[in-house]
Design a protein around this motif. Sequence first.
Motif, PDB file in Angstrom:
ATOM      1  N   VAL A  37       0.913  -1.074   0.111  1.00 10.08           N
ATOM      2  CA  VAL A  37       0.184  -0.011   0.031  1.00 10.08           C
ATOM      3  C   VAL A  37       0.869   1.347  -0.107  1.00 10.08           C
ATOM      4  CG1 VAL A  37      -1.767   1.108   1.237  1.00 10.08           C
ATOM      5  CG2 VAL A  37      -1.826  -1.387   1.432  1.00 10.08           C
ATOM      6  N   THR A  38       0.519   2.106  -0.716  1.00 11.80           N
ATOM      7  CA  THR A  38       1.195   3.595  -0.935  1.00 11.80           C
ATOM      8  C   THR A  38       0.252   4.642  -0.800  1.00 11.80           C
ATOM      9  OG1 THR A  38       1.291   3.602  -3.328  1.00 11.80           O
ATOM     10  CG2 THR A  38       3.082   2.394  -2.443  1.00 11.80           C
ATOM     11  N   THR A  39       0.720   5.911  -0.789  1.00  8.77           N
ATOM     12  CA  THR A  39       0.100   7.154  -1.159  1.00  8.77           C
ATOM     13  C   THR A  39      -0.141   7.206  -2.651  1.00  8.77           C
ATOM     14  OG1 THR A  39       1.643   8.486  -1.127  1.00  8.77           O
ATOM     15  CG2 THR A  39       0.715   8.258   1.104  1.00  8.77           C
ATOM     16  N   PRO A  40      -1.186   7.730  -3.128  1.00  6.02           N
ATOM     17  CA  PRO A  40      -1.375   8.173  -4.669  1.00  6.02           C
ATOM     18  C   PRO A  40       0.047   8.545  -5.288  1.00  6.02           C
ATOM     19  CG  PRO A  40      -3.348   8.714  -3.653  1.00  6.02           C
ATOM     20  CD  PRO A  40      -2.484   8.273  -2.750  1.00  6.02           C
ATOM     21  N   GLU A  41       0.671   9.165  -4.553  1.00  9.16           N
ATOM     22  CA  GLU A  41       1.953   9.725  -5.064  1.00  9.16           C
ATOM     23  C   GLU A  41       3.298   8.751  -5.110  1.00  9.16           C
ATOM     24  OE1 GLU A  41      -0.913  12.641  -3.848  1.00  9.16           O
ATOM     25  OE2 GLU A  41       0.314  11.399  -2.516  1.00  9.16           O
ATOM     26  N   GLY A  42       2.895   7.637  -4.532  1.00  5.07           N
ATOM     27  CA  GLY A  42       3.863   6.674  -4.317  1.00  5.07           C
ATOM     28  C   GLY A  42       4.754   6.446  -2.891  1.00  5.07           C
ATOM     29  N   ALA A  43       4.327   7.337  -2.001  1.00  5.80           N
ATOM     30  CA  ALA A  43       5.207   6.868  -0.635  1.00  5.80           C
ATOM     31  C   ALA A  43       4.509   5.780   0.062  1.00  5.80           C
ATOM     32  CB  ALA A  43       4.729   8.228   0.129  1.00  5.80           C
ATOM     33  N   PRO A  44       5.494   4.845   0.576  1.00  3.06           N
ATOM     34  CA  PRO A  44       5.014   3.661   1.211  1.00  3.06           C
ATOM     35  C   PRO A  44       4.215   4.025   2.421  1.00  3.06           C
ATOM     36  CG  PRO A  44       7.389   3.643   0.522  1.00  3.06           C
ATOM     37  CD  PRO A  44       6.865   5.010   0.511  1.00  3.06           C
ATOM     38  N   ARG A  45       3.222   3.058   2.529  1.00  4.36           N
ATOM     39  CA  ARG A  45       2.416   3.490   3.654  1.00  4.36           C
ATOM     40  C   ARG A  45       2.177   1.910   4.412  1.00  4.36           C
ATOM     41  NH1 ARG A  45      -1.947   6.283   5.877  1.00  4.36           N
ATOM     42  NH2 ARG A  45      -2.065   5.533   8.042  1.00  4.36           N
ATOM     43  N   GLU A  46       2.164   1.848   5.866  1.00  8.35           N
ATOM     44  CA  GLU A  46       2.290   0.924   6.493  1.00  8.35           C
ATOM     45  C   GLU A  46       0.969   0.594   6.921  1.00  8.35           C
ATOM     46  OE1 GLU A  46       4.247  -1.813   7.209  1.00  8.35           O
ATOM     47  OE2 GLU A  46       5.651  -1.015   6.162  1.00  8.35           O
ATOM     48  N   VAL A  47       0.174  -0.445   6.519  1.00 10.71           N
ATOM     49  CA  VAL A  47      -1.280  -0.888   7.012  1.00 10.71           C
ATOM     50  C   VAL A  47      -1.360  -2.051   7.828  1.00 10.71           C
ATOM     51  CG1 VAL A  47      -3.639  -1.132   6.172  1.00 10.71           C
ATOM     52  CG2 VAL A  47      -2.154   0.629   5.173  1.00 10.71           C
ATOM     53  N   ALA A  48      -1.856  -2.146   8.838  1.00  8.54           N
ATOM     54  CA  ALA A  48      -1.891  -3.446   9.635  1.00  8.54           C
ATOM     55  C   ALA A  48      -2.911  -4.349   8.699  1.00  8.54           C
ATOM     56  CB  ALA A  48      -2.640  -3.092  11.158  1.00  8.54           C
ATOM     57  N   ALA A  49      -2.596  -5.527   8.746  1.00  4.66           N
ATOM     58  CA  ALA A  49      -3.159  -6.459   8.147  1.00  4.66           C
ATOM     59  C   ALA A  49      -4.419  -6.771   8.614  1.00  4.66           C
ATOM     60  CB  ALA A  49      -2.345  -7.930   7.834  1.00  4.66           C
ATOM     61  N   CYS A  50      -5.644  -6.676   7.787  1.00  6.86           N
ATOM     62  CA  CYS A  50      -7.040  -7.089   8.347  1.00  6.86           C
ATOM     63  C   CYS A  50      -7.283  -6.416   9.471  1.00  6.86           C
ATOM     64  CB  CYS A  50      -7.216  -8.587   8.254  1.00  6.86           C
ATOM     65  SG  CYS A  50      -8.718  -9.100   7.721  1.00  6.86           S
ATOM     66  N   ASP A  51      -7.450  -5.333   9.770  1.00  7.75           N
ATOM     67  CA  ASP A  51      -7.899  -4.523  10.907  1.00  7.75           C
ATOM     68  C   ASP A  51      -9.059  -3.958  10.871  1.00  7.75           C
ATOM     69  OD1 ASP A  51      -8.367  -3.340  13.598  1.00  7.75           O
ATOM     70  OD2 ASP A  51      -6.243  -2.128  13.516  1.00  7.75           O
ATOM     71  N   PRO A  52     -10.143  -4.424  11.188  1.00  4.60           N
ATOM     72  CA  PRO A  52     -11.442  -3.519  11.144  1.00  4.60           C
ATOM     73  C   PRO A  52     -11.670  -2.046  11.462  1.00  4.60           C
ATOM     74  CG  PRO A  52     -11.843  -5.778  12.090  1.00  4.60           C
ATOM     75  CD  PRO A  52     -10.468  -5.558  12.070  1.00  4.60           C
ATOM     76  N   GLU A  53     -10.623  -1.746  12.546  1.00  6.71           N
ATOM     77  CA  GLU A  53     -10.757  -0.498  13.117  1.00  6.71           C
ATOM     78  C   GLU A  53      -9.440   0.302  12.376  1.00  6.71           C
ATOM     79  OE1 GLU A  53     -12.873   0.303  15.280  1.00  6.71           O
ATOM     80  OE2 GLU A  53     -13.750  -1.475  15.195  1.00  6.71           O
ATOM     81  N   GLY A  54      -8.773  -0.247  11.437  1.00  6.97           N
ATOM     82  CA  GLY A  54      -7.679   0.417  10.761  1.00  6.97           C
ATOM     83  C   GLY A  54      -8.232   1.091   9.579  1.00  6.97           C
ATOM     84  N   PRO A  55      -7.046   1.897   8.947  1.00  5.40           N
ATOM     85  CA  PRO A  55      -7.919   3.070   7.809  1.00  5.40           C
ATOM     86  C   PRO A  55      -8.309   2.065   6.644  1.00  5.40           C
ATOM     87  CG  PRO A  55      -5.226   2.428   7.724  1.00  5.40           C
ATOM     88  CD  PRO A  55      -5.808   1.877   9.122  1.00  5.40           C
ATOM     89  N   LEU A  56      -9.343   2.689   5.914  1.00  4.08           N
ATOM     90  CA  LEU A  56     -10.097   1.612   5.054  1.00  4.08           C
ATOM     91  C   LEU A  56      -8.967   1.493   3.744  1.00  4.08           C
ATOM     92  CD1 LEU A  56     -12.861   0.719   3.900  1.00  4.08           C
ATOM     93  CD2 LEU A  56     -13.275   2.868   2.872  1.00  4.08           C
ATOM     94  N   VAL A  57      -8.988   0.435   3.502  1.00  6.23           N
ATOM     95  CA  VAL A  57      -8.273   0.068   2.114  1.00  6.23           C
ATOM     96  C   VAL A  57      -9.080  -1.337   1.690  1.00  6.23           C
ATOM     97  CG1 VAL A  57      -6.116  -0.951   1.092  1.00  6.23           C
ATOM     98  CG2 VAL A  57      -5.956   0.607   3.218  1.00  6.23           C
ATOM     99  N   ALA A  58      -9.638  -0.923   0.654  1.00  2.46           N
ATOM    100  CA  ALA A  58     -10.479  -1.907  -0.222  1.00  2.46           C
ATOM    101  C   ALA A  58      -9.997  -2.039  -1.697  1.00  2.46           C
ATOM    102  CB  ALA A  58     -12.047  -1.687   0.136  1.00  2.46           C
ATOM    103  N   GLU A  59     -10.621  -3.102  -2.507  1.00  2.95           N
ATOM    104  CA  GLU A  59     -10.026  -2.942  -3.740  1.00  2.95           C
ATOM    105  C   GLU A  59     -11.412  -3.563  -4.653  1.00  2.95           C
ATOM    106  OE1 GLU A  59      -6.221  -4.220  -6.392  1.00  2.95           O
ATOM    107  OE2 GLU A  59      -6.976  -5.544  -4.814  1.00  2.95           O
ATOM    108  N   VAL A  60     -11.535  -2.927  -5.688  1.00  4.09           N
ATOM    109  CA  VAL A  60     -12.559  -3.603  -6.660  1.00  4.09           C
ATOM    110  C   VAL A  60     -12.071  -4.557  -7.327  1.00  4.09           C
ATOM    111  CG1 VAL A  60     -14.229  -3.112  -8.709  1.00  4.09           C
ATOM    112  CG2 VAL A  60     -13.538  -1.211  -6.922  1.00  4.09           C
ATOM    113  N   VAL A  61     -12.356  -5.648  -7.206  1.00  2.00           N
ATOM    114  CA  VAL A  61     -12.180  -6.979  -7.833  1.00  2.00           C
ATOM    115  C   VAL A  61     -12.793  -7.341  -9.308  1.00  2.00           C
ATOM    116  CG1 VAL A  61     -10.840  -7.893  -6.017  1.00  2.00           C
ATOM    117  CG2 VAL A  61     -13.240  -8.479  -6.376  1.00  2.00           C
ATOM    118  N   LYS A  62     -13.978  -6.843  -9.356  1.00  2.00           N
ATOM    119  CA  LYS A  62     -14.782  -7.044 -10.449  1.00  2.00           C
ATOM    120  C   LYS A  62     -15.878  -6.004 -10.305  1.00  2.00           C
ATOM    121  CE  LYS A  62     -18.197 -10.245 -12.373  1.00  2.00           C
ATOM    122  NZ  LYS A  62     -17.761  -9.961 -13.682  1.00  2.00           N
ATOM    123  N   THR A  63     -16.221  -5.491 -11.953  1.00  2.00           N
ATOM    124  CA  THR A  63     -17.275  -4.650 -12.116  1.00  2.00           C
ATOM    125  C   THR A  63     -18.320  -5.206 -13.025  1.00  2.00           C
ATOM    126  OG1 THR A  63     -15.592  -2.932 -12.117  1.00  2.00           O
ATOM    127  CG2 THR A  63     -17.699  -2.085 -12.911  1.00  2.00           C
TER     128      THR A  63
END
Length: 735
Positions: free
Chosen positions: A320-346
Motif C-alpha cells: 500500500v502506498t499513497t497515490p504519490e507513491g510514498a510507502p504506507r504501513e497498514v496493519a493486516a486485516c484490522d476492522p478499526e484500521g484505515p480503509l483499504v478496499a479493492e474493486v476485484v470485479k465490475t
Amino acid sequence: MGDKANAHPGAAGRALTADHPASVRNVVLVGHSGSGKTTLVEALALTTGAVNRAGRVEDGGTVSDYDEIEHRQQRSVQLSLVPVEWGGIKINLLDTPGYADFVGELRAGLRAADAALFVVSAAEGTEGISGATRMVWDECAAVGMPRAIVITHLEAARADFEQMTQACAETFGRDDPDAVLPLYLPLHGEPGADGHAPVHGLIGLLSQKVFDYSSGERKERPPSGEELPLIDEARNRLIEGIIAESEDESLMDRYLGGEELDFKTLVGDLETAVARGIFHPVLAAAPAAEGSKQGLGTVELLELITGGFPTPLERPAPEVTTPEGAPREVAACDPEGPLVAEVVKTSSDPYVGRISLVRVFSGTLRPDETVHVSGHGLADRGHEDHDVDERIGALSSPFGKQQRALDKAIAGDLACVAKLSRAETGDTLSHKDEPLLMEPWTMPDPLLPLAIQAHSKPDEDKLSQGLARLVAEDPTMRLEQNQDTHQVVLWCLGEAHADVALERLRNRFGVQVDVVPHKVSLRETFAGKAAARGRHVKQSGGHGQFAICEIEVEPLPGGAGIEFVDKVVGGAVPRQFIPSVEKGVRAQATRGVALGYPLVDVRVTLLDGKAHSVDSSDAAFQTAGALALREAAGSCQIHLLEPVSEIQVLVADDYVGAVMSDLSSRRGRVVGTEQSPGGRTLVRAEVPEIEIGRYAVDLRSLSHGTGRFSRRYARHEPMPPQQAAKVREEAASSS
C-alpha cells in the motif's frame, strides 16, 4: 476436516454478515471448463442450507442465476461470489471460469481469496488436469496460497479415484508427492449392470469412521471388518505426510517408535500444514442426488474450509502506498484500521447500474459514505487512472441475481457496492481524507485483435459510451483507436472472450457492431533514388497560384523517418517558402504515395524551383511540394514495409519443437531459447505482425493450453515481393 459432527447450516434467504475477520474464509475454486466447479458450489450451498433441495433460495432464485450469457453458452464467463455459512463461519465461495479466455476473472478471484480449491474431474481421467490448471497451481505456490484438491464426477463410468489421486500427486506434488494425499477414500456400492460400482460414502483415514451418504443425508458409523483393511496403507502414508510437516519434531520419533498418535494432535497438525500451504489434501465430492439434503463429501469439504484454510488475518496485505507513491504501513486485516478496499470485479445491472465487487483488506466499509477512488495503472489499455472522491451506494451480499442488503463490510470480507460510477476493476477505495493505493495484481495481456465498426448511424452514436462501459468491466480488454489504420480495435484474450464482448455490446449496451478484417500498420518507402518536379500553376482570373519546385528523394536506413534538406541556391525558391515546401512534402508523406500508407525513411532534398512575385504563396508551395513527391514516387519502385514484433513464447518443453516449427512457417526468425523453471522453455523470435494476428488462439491449441507469449513492436522492414503483391491486389479490388 476432523470428521466432526454436522455443523449448523446457515439460514437461507438472509444476508450473511461477519463481525470479525476470524469468522471469514475466502475460497476461490479453480479448474478447467467442465470440471464441476459451479456444480460443487451448488452442492455446498445445499448442504449449508443456503438453497433448498430444488437448488432454489427462498425467493425463487438459484445460486447459478448470474449472467444471461452464461445461460446461453452453458459455461461460466465471469467471476461469481456465493456466500454460505457453516458452523458460524462465513465462507465466500468465488467461482471462476475454467476457460482460458477468461483468465482475468480467475486472477481477480485469486486476488480476493485466501485459499484455493482445485477442482479436477475424474470423468476425464488423467487428462482432467489441464496445462492451464497446472500453471495456476504454480502461481499459487509462488505466493504460498493454501490449496486443496477436490475430485469430482466420481459417478462417471470411467472414474477412478485412486488413479486421479496419483495423477494429482505427480502433477501438483512434483517436488514432494507426499504433500498431496487423500483424507478420505470413496466407499463403493454393488456394481451395476455396466460393471460400475457407485460411490455412496467416504472412509475417514484419520478417524477410521465411515460417512455414509446413501440415505441422502450424511450418517456416521464404524467401518466393517471388510472395510477396515482398505484404509491401513493410505492411513499410514497420510499420517507420515502430516507429521513430516509438523512443527513438533518429536512426533515422527514417537510414531516410528510405535506410539499411536491421538486424533486431535493429528488433526491439529494437519490444519496447520494446510493453512501454511505446505500440505494439500485431496477430497472427493459429488452433487446431491434427487431428494437428498447433502452432496457426497460436502460436509468434509466444509470442515476443511472452516478448520484448515486460513482466516483473512493470516494473509499479508498487498503493498500500500499513497497515490504519490510514498510507502504506507497498514496493519493486516484490522476492522478499526484505515480503509483499504479493492474493486476485484465490475458488472452492470439494467436496474441498479454499475455494481462493484469489493474485497476489504483494512478498515470497515459502510453504505452511503464518501470514499476516495485511486487509479489502477491500466491507462495503456484504455482505462484512465482515477483520483476522485465518490459517494458509494448500498452494500449488498450477492446470491445469483439477487442482492441482499448489508449494513457494513469489515476487513477480510467481500461485498457488492452500488453506484460507484467512476471506479473500475483494480481501483482502490480508501478514506477520502487519507487516500491510499494498492499495488495492482498482474493482468494478462490481451493479444487477439478484434476490429469493429458501428453497424448503423444510431449505433455509431452509442458506440463510444458502450465501449467505455465494456472496458470498465473488464481490465483484460484493451481498447485501441489506431491512428494509422483508422480502426477501432478491441484486444481480447481469445475468441470466446471476443464473442462475449460482442454479445455484451449488443444485448447489455444496445450497440450493434460489425467485425471487419484487422489491418496492420504498413509503411511505404523508396527503393532507390528518384528526382521530380512539382509544378502548381493556375491562372483563372483574379489572383493566381504559382509554385515550382524540384526535389530529389533517396532512401534512408530503417527508423530514420523523413529528412528534409534545403540545397536551393540563388534564391530560386524564396526563403519564406522553403518551410512551405517541407510542410507539403511531409503532409503528402503522411498520406502515402502508392497505397495510402505513410511514407518513411527517405531524405527529400529541395534543389531548385521558381516563384512569382505576385502569385506565389505558402499554399501554392505546399501543393507543389506534395506534387513533387508524388511525381518522384511514380518514377521509382515503392517498397511496402511491414511491422515486425519481438515475441517471447514461454512453453512446456514438450512443445518447443512444434512452436519453433510453427514460428518458421509464419516467416519468423528464432533468435534464441533459454530454460525456465518448471520444465519450460522461453523462445525468443522476430515475426511479422501480419502473421501473428491469431497467434493467441493458435498457440493455445499448439501447446495444449500451456503456452503464453508477449509481443513488442521492433521495427518496420521490407515486405517480401509475393506478400506485397497480394496486398496491392487486395487494395486494387477494394478500390
